[in-house]
Structures are given as C-alpha cells and as structure tokens.
Design a protein around this motif. Structure first.
Motif, PDB file in Angstrom:
ATOM      1  N   LEU A  42      11.236   3.498   3.337  1.00 53.72           N
ATOM      2  CA  LEU A  42      10.177   2.668   3.896  1.00 53.72           C
ATOM      3  C   LEU A  42       9.216   2.172   2.811  1.00 53.72           C
ATOM      4  O   LEU A  42       8.979   2.859   1.813  1.00 53.72           O
ATOM      5  CB  LEU A  42       9.377   3.454   4.940  1.00 53.72           C
ATOM      6  N   ALA A  43       8.686   0.988   3.024  1.00 55.36           N
ATOM      7  CA  ALA A  43       7.610   0.440   2.190  1.00 55.36           C
ATOM      8  C   ALA A  43       6.585  -0.160   3.135  1.00 55.36           C
ATOM      9  O   ALA A  43       6.905  -0.560   4.265  1.00 55.36           O
ATOM     10  CB  ALA A  43       8.165  -0.615   1.230  1.00 55.36           C
ATOM     11  N   TYR A  44       5.331  -0.240   2.668  1.00 59.01           N
ATOM     12  CA  TYR A  44       4.231  -0.610   3.557  1.00 59.01           C
ATOM     13  C   TYR A  44       3.374  -1.705   2.922  1.00 59.01           C
ATOM     14  O   TYR A  44       3.165  -1.722   1.706  1.00 59.01           O
ATOM     15  CB  TYR A  44       3.361   0.609   3.860  1.00 59.01           C
ATOM     16  N   TYR A  45       2.840  -2.585   3.784  1.00 58.79           N
ATOM     17  CA  TYR A  45       2.003  -3.695   3.331  1.00 58.79           C
ATOM     18  C   TYR A  45       0.815  -3.840   4.274  1.00 58.79           C
ATOM     19  O   TYR A  45       0.981  -3.915   5.494  1.00 58.79           O
ATOM     20  CB  TYR A  45       2.782  -5.019   3.327  1.00 58.79           C
ATOM     21  N   ARG A  46      -0.375  -3.906   3.693  1.00 55.63           N
ATOM     22  CA  ARG A  46      -1.580  -4.208   4.487  1.00 55.63           C
ATOM     23  C   ARG A  46      -1.656  -5.717   4.640  1.00 55.63           C
ATOM     24  O   ARG A  46      -1.513  -6.466   3.666  1.00 55.63           O
ATOM     25  CB  ARG A  46      -2.807  -3.658   3.770  1.00 55.63           C
ATOM     26  N   VAL A  47      -1.899  -6.157   5.869  1.00 61.22           N
ATOM     27  CA  VAL A  47      -1.867  -7.585   6.198  1.00 61.22           C
ATOM     28  C   VAL A  47      -3.223  -8.043   6.722  1.00 61.22           C
ATOM     29  O   VAL A  47      -3.852  -7.367   7.546  1.00 61.22           O
ATOM     30  CB  VAL A  47      -0.782  -7.875   7.263  1.00 61.22           C
ATOM     31  N   HIS A  48      -3.676  -9.186   6.230  1.00 56.21           N
ATOM     32  CA  HIS A  48      -4.831  -9.911   6.770  1.00 56.21           C
ATOM     33  C   HIS A  48      -4.334 -11.332   6.991  1.00 56.21           C
ATOM     34  O   HIS A  48      -4.125 -12.079   6.029  1.00 56.21           O
ATOM     35  CB  HIS A  48      -5.997  -9.875   5.775  1.00 56.21           C
ATOM     36  N   VAL A  84       0.859  -1.188   0.000  1.00 59.90           N
ATOM     37  CA  VAL A  84       0.000   0.000   0.000  1.00 59.90           C
ATOM     38  C   VAL A  84       0.890   1.230   0.000  1.00 59.90           C
ATOM     39  O   VAL A  84       2.048   1.176   0.430  1.00 59.90           O
ATOM     40  CB  VAL A  84      -0.958   0.028   1.224  1.00 59.90           C
ATOM     41  N   PRO A  85       0.375   2.377  -0.454  1.00 62.72           N
ATOM     42  CA  PRO A  85       1.198   3.602  -0.459  1.00 62.72           C
ATOM     43  C   PRO A  85       1.321   4.199   0.936  1.00 62.72           C
ATOM     44  O   PRO A  85       0.556   3.847   1.849  1.00 62.72           O
ATOM     45  CB  PRO A  85       0.410   4.524  -1.399  1.00 62.72           C
ATOM     46  N   LYS A  86       2.252   5.118   1.101  1.00 64.72           N
ATOM     47  CA  LYS A  86       2.464   5.751   2.405  1.00 64.72           C
ATOM     48  C   LYS A  86       1.254   6.564   2.856  1.00 64.72           C
ATOM     49  O   LYS A  86       1.049   6.783   4.060  1.00 64.72           O
ATOM     50  CB  LYS A  86       3.702   6.638   2.358  1.00 64.72           C
ATOM     51  N   SER A  87       0.407   6.981   1.916  1.00 70.00           N
ATOM     52  CA  SER A  87      -0.786   7.762   2.243  1.00 70.00           C
ATOM     53  C   SER A  87      -1.970   6.897   2.652  1.00 70.00           C
ATOM     54  O   SER A  87      -3.032   7.412   3.005  1.00 70.00           O
ATOM     55  CB  SER A  87      -1.186   8.612   1.031  1.00 70.00           C
ATOM     56  N   PHE A  88      -1.810   5.586   2.623  1.00 67.79           N
ATOM     57  CA  PHE A  88      -2.892   4.653   2.936  1.00 67.79           C
ATOM     58  C   PHE A  88      -3.331   4.833   4.385  1.00 67.79           C
ATOM     59  O   PHE A  88      -2.545   4.706   5.316  1.00 67.79           O
ATOM     60  CB  PHE A  88      -2.419   3.221   2.699  1.00 67.79           C
ATOM     61  N   ARG A  89      -4.627   5.119   4.597  1.00 63.57           N
ATOM     62  CA  ARG A  89      -5.141   5.373   5.939  1.00 63.57           C
ATOM     63  C   ARG A  89      -5.624   4.071   6.574  1.00 63.57           C
ATOM     64  O   ARG A  89      -6.513   3.407   6.047  1.00 63.57           O
ATOM     65  CB  ARG A  89      -6.271   6.405   5.904  1.00 63.57           C
ATOM     66  N   CYS A  90      -5.036   3.734   7.718  1.00 62.48           N
ATOM     67  CA  CYS A  90      -5.367   2.468   8.350  1.00 62.48           C
ATOM     68  C   CYS A  90      -5.285   2.506   9.866  1.00 62.48           C
ATOM     69  O   CYS A  90      -5.620   1.531  10.540  1.00 62.48           O
ATOM     70  CB  CYS A  90      -4.446   1.365   7.821  1.00 62.48           C
ATOM     71  N   GLY A 121      -3.091  -5.981  10.121  1.00 62.92           N
ATOM     72  CA  GLY A 121      -1.841  -5.350  10.483  1.00 62.92           C
ATOM     73  C   GLY A 121      -1.264  -4.523   9.361  1.00 62.92           C
ATOM     74  O   GLY A 121      -1.692  -4.622   8.200  1.00 62.92           O
ATOM     75  N   LEU A 122      -0.311  -3.692   9.722  1.00 67.52           N
ATOM     76  CA  LEU A 122       0.482  -2.942   8.748  1.00 67.52           C
ATOM     77  C   LEU A 122       1.923  -3.418   8.893  1.00 67.52           C
ATOM     78  O   LEU A 122       2.542  -3.248   9.947  1.00 67.52           O
ATOM     79  CB  LEU A 122       0.392  -1.441   9.010  1.00 67.52           C
ATOM     80  N   LEU A 123       2.435  -4.040   7.850  1.00 69.64           N
ATOM     81  CA  LEU A 123       3.818  -4.497   7.826  1.00 69.64           C
ATOM     82  C   LEU A 123       4.677  -3.389   7.227  1.00 69.64           C
ATOM     83  O   LEU A 123       4.356  -2.867   6.155  1.00 69.64           O
ATOM     84  CB  LEU A 123       3.933  -5.777   6.999  1.00 69.64           C
ATOM     85  N   ILE A 124       5.749  -3.032   7.917  1.00 73.26           N
ATOM     86  CA  ILE A 124       6.609  -1.926   7.484  1.00 73.26           C
ATOM     87  C   ILE A 124       7.997  -2.476   7.189  1.00 73.26           C
ATOM     88  O   ILE A 124       8.589  -3.187   8.007  1.00 73.26           O
ATOM     89  CB  ILE A 124       6.693  -0.844   8.573  1.00 73.26           C
ATOM     90  N   ARG A 125       8.514  -2.143   6.020  1.00 68.86           N
ATOM     91  CA  ARG A 125       9.858  -2.559   5.606  1.00 68.86           C
ATOM     92  C   ARG A 125      10.763  -1.335   5.532  1.00 68.86           C
ATOM     93  O   ARG A 125      10.381  -0.322   4.933  1.00 68.86           O
ATOM     94  CB  ARG A 125       9.796  -3.238   4.238  1.00 68.86           C
ATOM     95  N   ARG A 126      11.935  -1.424   6.136  1.00 68.24           N
ATOM     96  CA  ARG A 126      12.882  -0.301   6.124  1.00 68.24           C
ATOM     97  C   ARG A 126      14.210  -0.757   5.542  1.00 68.24           C
ATOM     98  O   ARG A 126      14.786  -1.761   5.960  1.00 68.24           O
ATOM     99  CB  ARG A 126      13.084   0.230   7.547  1.00 68.24           C
ATOM    100  N   SER A 127      14.692  -0.014   4.549  1.00 68.16           N
ATOM    101  CA  SER A 127      15.957  -0.351   3.912  1.00 68.16           C
ATOM    102  C   SER A 127      17.115  -0.164   4.880  1.00 68.16           C
ATOM    103  O   SER A 127      17.194   0.835   5.607  1.00 68.16           O
ATOM    104  CB  SER A 127      16.170   0.535   2.680  1.00 68.16           C
ATOM    105  N   LEU A 128      18.020  -1.131   4.889  1.00 70.06           N
ATOM    106  CA  LEU A 128      19.216  -1.014   5.717  1.00 70.06           C
ATOM    107  C   LEU A 128      20.196   0.001   5.139  1.00 70.06           C
ATOM    108  O   LEU A 128      21.031   0.550   5.861  1.00 70.06           O
ATOM    109  CB  LEU A 128      19.913  -2.378   5.836  1.00 70.06           C
ATOM    110  N   ALA A 129      20.084   0.256   3.838  1.00 71.49           N
ATOM    111  CA  ALA A 129      21.041   1.144   3.173  1.00 71.49           C
ATOM    112  C   ALA A 129      20.702   2.618   3.366  1.00 71.49           C
ATOM    113  O   ALA A 129      21.572   3.422   3.719  1.00 71.49           O
ATOM    114  CB  ALA A 129      21.103   0.813   1.686  1.00 71.49           C
TER     115      ALA A 129
END
Length: 343
Positions: A257-263, A188-194, A245-253
């Motif tokens: 950030l990237a975001y995922y809606r989870v069911h 989902v985009p960063k603007s996704f309201r959840c 849930g909202l899964l958040i991924r953060r680059s180590l480099a």
C-alpha cells in the motif's frame, strides 16, 4: 551548451573546454565562478521556454530532491545526509527541484540548493563557499514553497501540485497550498494521522471494504501501464469548494500500500486523482534524463553561485531535448491535452 548536449562521458570543465576547442578549463571555470551573468534570470527563461513547448492548463507541478555525491567537505551544502540517489546516508549535496509535467512532456523549471544548519551557522564555511549574507536556513519544504510561489508569480498554468512523503507530511506546506486554493495530491507515510478519530493512514486503509477499490492506470511506465487498485477515503476538515481525502494505492502484484493526502475541488473523479499521483514519477524521469544526457551531476564546483549556474545551464540543455521530443510528437498530429483549473 553544446558540450552539455554532446555525447561525452563526463561533462566537467576540462571535457567541456576540449569540446569547445579550448586549451584548458579556465574559460569554463570563469563562466561558472566569475563571469557577469544572472543565473536566476536564465532560470526564468528556461521556465518560459518549457511552458512554450509543453505548457497546458492540466499541468502538474512536481517537487522532489536529488543528491549529488561528493568526496570532499568544501562544496557548498555538502555533508553526510540521506539521499534517495543512493538510498543511504552519504557525503553529498541535496538539490530541491520543481518540475513541470503535462500531457505534452516534462522538464525541470526551478532549483534550490539545500543548506544544512552546519553551513548556514558557520561563518567561515559561508565565506569560503561564497554564500551571501542574506541566505538563511530553510527546510526543504520551505524551498519547495518558494519555487511554487515563483511559478505562480510567472503565470505558470497548472492544475495540481504533487510530491513525495517528505513534503506531503509537512503541515506548513500543505496549509499554505490549502490557504491559496491550490489542489494537491502528495504522498504521506502509513503513520500519517488523518482519520476523524485520529486514525493513521494504514488503519483507514485496513477498514475499507474490498468494493471500495477500483483498478486504474497511473500512466505508462517502463514495462507498460502502471495499474494498481485505488480507493479514496473522504476526510473531515474541508468546506466550500474543496474536499479532503486520503488516496490509497494497492499493488496488484503483492498488495503493498501507498498513501496520498488529497486537497481537491469537490467532485474530482478518481481517475484525475490517479493521474496526478502518477505524475509524481515525472520528476524522476527528469533527473535521469538531465543527469544522463545534460550533465546535471557532472559539475566540479565549490561555490554556492557556481552550483546554481551549472545546474541552470544543465536544466536549459535538458529543456531543449524536451522541446525536441515534443515537437516531434506534435508533428505526428497528437491532440493538445484537456484544460483544467489554472494556478
């Protein structure tokens, strides 16, 4: 099929005819345009063939689209539209695809040609491209749902559905998956309201403490393991056997950030969510392999049915290569993947 698998620079009617020892492309053109065969039944055989070789209960259904760049305006569905293939608005057709990925491999198992309103509501264009009267406008997420429904109806074993932002932010698709008890991890985009107070994904990530993140691998990539920092924020609105849930991924480099809606089923560990999120790249690998090795994008057809026929045969050729790779790996004695929920 031999031509699609041959080491040809281009795999169109002329080159395939030459590979088959024919004097001209008429036979190949007739195969796609006029011959009496059912491309949808062949698609079903391709799916069965793929599952025979890589099917597993931990399988993931992956949805995405790819563009087919065109110069003219008469091929079914072509218009100027955005495609990730070039990263810009281009004159192209868009195909929505469903891939199957497991610990044994990955392959395309279904396809739909996206027809914009400029085509579905223009009778002259429909007639010229042989678009049947029963075909109406459908959004790309709706095409994705139709393919998932077909996979379920065929008894496809899978644990999750994953897709990019175009599908993850579609409320209707997510609602349908939830209603049918199908777990998903979709971007989902960063603007996704959840959030519980209407916060967007970026805001929820910003207020997380540093200890909420854990470094995990999303699987092997071209340059080794794809390691990122990951965190999960539990969201309201679920009960029973599932949790949101909202899964958040953060680059180590660079910290991007990237975001995922989870069911997900309650108690699903972070490592499993990360595995599914990482599976989304499998369909990009399928596109690359099918285009480079099986001529997925080498066609020269204008008719609606002919597009499906070429794409289906290219998917069959690519599936054959997947089966060969899988058989080779199995010969080395690798174990079968673990089992999980079955769709």
């Amino acid at each position: 099929m031999r031509g699609l698998l041959a080491p040809l620079e281009r795999k169109n009617g002329w080159t395939l005819a030459e590979q088959a020892g024919e004097r001209g492309p008429q036979g190949m053109q007739r195969l796609l345009n006029e011959a009496d065969w059912d491309e949808h039944r062949v698609r079903d055989h391709v799916r069965s063939y793929v599952l025979e070789h890589i099917g597993a209960q931990d399988g993931v259904l992956v949805v995405d689209e790819t563009g087919f760049i065109k110069k003219g305006v008469r091929s079914a569905g072509v218009q100027r539209q955005y495609t990730g293939t070039t990263g810009k608005i281009d004159n192209c057709q868009l195909g929505v695809f469903l891939a199957y990925a497991s610990g044994q491999g990955r392959a395309l198992i279904d396809r739909e040609l996206y027809l914009p309103v400029s085509w579905t509501e223009d009778d002259a264009r429909r007639t010229a491209a042989r678009i049947g009267p029963g075909i109406t406008f459908a959004t790309k997420p709706r095409l994705a749902r139709a393919m998932i429904e077909r996979a379920i109806g065929a008894g496809t074993p899978f644990s999750w559905v994953t897709a990019d932002e175009a599908y993850g932010q579609d409320t209707a698709l997510r609602s349908w998956l939830e209603t049918n008890g199908i777990p998903y991890v979709m971007a989902v985009p960063k603007s996704f309201r959840c959030g519980p107070r209407g916060q967007n994904a970026r805001t929820l990530a910003a207020i997380l403490p540093e200890e909420a993140f854990e470094t995990r691998s999303a699987g092997p990539g071209a340059h080794g393991l794809r390691e990122y920092d990951w965190a999960v924020v539990q969201l309201p609105g679920e009960d029973g056997e599932f949790e949101a849930g909202l899964l958040i991924r953060r680059s180590l480099a660079d910290g991007e950030l990237a975001y995922y809606r989870v069911h997900a089923p309650k108690g699903t560990p972070l490592t499993e969510l990360v595995r599914v999120a990482g599976m989304r790249w499998a369909i990009e690998e399928c596109f690359q392999a099918a285009k480079n090795e099986a001529g997925l994008d080498h066609y020269q057809v204008r008719f609606h049915q002919a597009w499906y026929r070429h794409i289906t045969l290219a998917m069959a050729a690519a599936a054959y290569l997947t089966a060969l790779r899988t058989t080779s790996r199995q010969d080395t004695g690798k174990e079968e993947p673990a089992t999980a929920w079955s769709g």
